[in-house]
Motif scaffolding. Structure first.
Motif, short mmCIF file in Angstrom:
data_model
loop_
_atom_site.label_atom_id
_atom_site.label_comp_id
_atom_site.label_asym_id
_atom_site.label_seq_id
_atom_site.Cartn_x
_atom_site.Cartn_y
_atom_site.Cartn_z
N ILE A 97 47.52 56.57 33.48
CA ILE A 97 47.83 55.83 34.71
C ILE A 97 46.54 55.60 35.48
CG2 ILE A 97 48.98 55.95 36.95
CD1 ILE A 97 51.20 57.60 35.58
N ASP A 98 45.77 56.67 35.69
CA ASP A 98 44.52 56.56 36.45
C ASP A 98 43.56 55.58 35.78
OD1 ASP A 98 45.58 58.42 38.17
OD2 ASP A 98 44.46 60.11 37.33
N ALA A 99 43.45 55.65 34.46
CA ALA A 99 42.53 54.76 33.74
C ALA A 99 42.96 53.30 33.88
CB ALA A 99 42.46 55.15 32.27
N ALA A 100 44.26 53.03 33.79
CA ALA A 100 44.76 51.65 33.88
C ALA A 100 44.53 51.08 35.28
CB ALA A 100 46.24 51.60 33.52
N ILE A 101 44.78 51.87 36.30
CA ILE A 101 44.59 51.40 37.68
C ILE A 101 43.10 51.22 37.98
CG2 ILE A 101 44.86 52.04 40.11
CD1 ILE A 101 47.64 53.14 39.33
N GLU A 102 42.29 52.13 37.50
CA GLU A 102 40.84 52.02 37.69
C GLU A 102 40.31 50.76 37.01
OE1 GLU A 102 37.09 54.60 36.24
OE2 GLU A 102 38.66 55.73 37.29
N GLU A 103 40.78 50.50 35.80
CA GLU A 103 40.37 49.30 35.07
C GLU A 103 40.77 48.04 35.82
OE1 GLU A 103 41.96 47.20 31.10
OE2 GLU A 103 41.17 49.21 30.77
N LEU A 104 41.95 48.04 36.40
CA LEU A 104 42.42 46.89 37.18
C LEU A 104 41.53 46.68 38.40
CD1 LEU A 104 44.73 44.76 37.73
CD2 LEU A 104 45.63 46.49 39.27
N GLU A 105 41.21 47.76 39.10
CA GLU A 105 40.39 47.64 40.29
C GLU A 105 39.00 47.11 39.96
OE1 GLU A 105 40.70 51.54 42.00
OE2 GLU A 105 42.62 51.08 42.93
N GLU A 106 38.44 47.53 38.82
CA GLU A 106 37.13 47.03 38.40
C GLU A 106 37.23 45.55 38.04
OE1 GLU A 106 35.85 49.47 35.17
OE2 GLU A 106 35.62 51.24 36.42
N GLU A 107 38.31 45.20 37.35
CA GLU A 107 38.51 43.84 36.86
C GLU A 107 38.78 42.87 38.01
OE1 GLU A 107 42.03 42.09 34.30
OE2 GLU A 107 40.99 43.68 33.21
N GLU A 108 39.67 43.24 38.90
CA GLU A 108 40.12 42.35 39.96
C GLU A 108 39.18 42.34 41.16
OE1 GLU A 108 42.63 40.21 39.71
OE2 GLU A 108 43.18 40.94 37.73
N MET A 109 38.78 43.54 41.62
CA MET A 109 37.88 43.68 42.76
C MET A 109 38.28 42.82 43.96
SD MET A 109 35.81 46.01 42.08
CE MET A 109 34.12 46.13 42.54
#
Length: 171
Positions: A97-109
């Protein structure tokens, strides 16, 4: 009314159906278990099917978590808290969960940009002449339900309402 007796599935037929189900879209092991229960398969058979689906690449919880987060963020406007809660309901491990949300935040910003756009749309849908406190409350409830942190919500709403009062005052 006459009910048709369900045909019992063999493990091979169940695997074939589940493979098609998982090939069509990403699913969690929890959703597959639910399907198995609906077909009245034993827990042992269901566990074996899930293991086989994972081995053959039809089922992957990391892939599911990333797709779920990306889709719900983009199409439903969900924030990180709601995404986290929904993935927990699917019994996805916290690290995924943490990895998926972190990846989204990096991607979307652009988390606050999405929140701002979401609140602006909601504001336009509110009845005209609503008193400011009710507008604030409705926007806050809306954004919190969507899973955005309170501090971000408060900041964006304050900014949105001050910009709107400036526009109204300039007329």
């Amino acid at each position: 009314m006459i009910q048709k007796k369900k045909k019992e599935l063999t493990p091979e037929e169940a695997f074939s159906r589940l493979a098609s189900y998982c090939a069509y879209a990403e699913h969690s092991a929890q959703e597959v278990r639910k399907k198995c229960r609906g077909w009245e398969l034993s827990d042992e058979v269901c566990d074996a099917l899930i293991e086989r689906l994972e081995q053959e690449g039809y089922l992957n919880e990391e892939r599911f978590a990333r797709a779920f987060v990306r889709d719900k963020y983009r199409f439903n406007g969900w924030g990180p808290l709601r995404l986290q809660a929904e993935l927990r309901r699917h019994r996805i491990p916290s690290r995924l969960i943490d990895a998926a949300i972190e990846e989204l935040e990096e991607e979307e910003m652009q988390g606050e940009d999405q929140l701002t756009a979401l609140l602006e749309r909601k504001y336009r849908s509110l009845p005209a002449g609503l008193e400011p406190r009710k507008v604030y409350d409705r926007l806050t409830r809306f954004a919190l339900y969507r899973g955005y942190p309170y501090e971000d919500v408060r900041e964006v709403i304050s900014e949105l309402l001050s910009d709107l009062s400036d526009e109204l005052g300039d007329d």
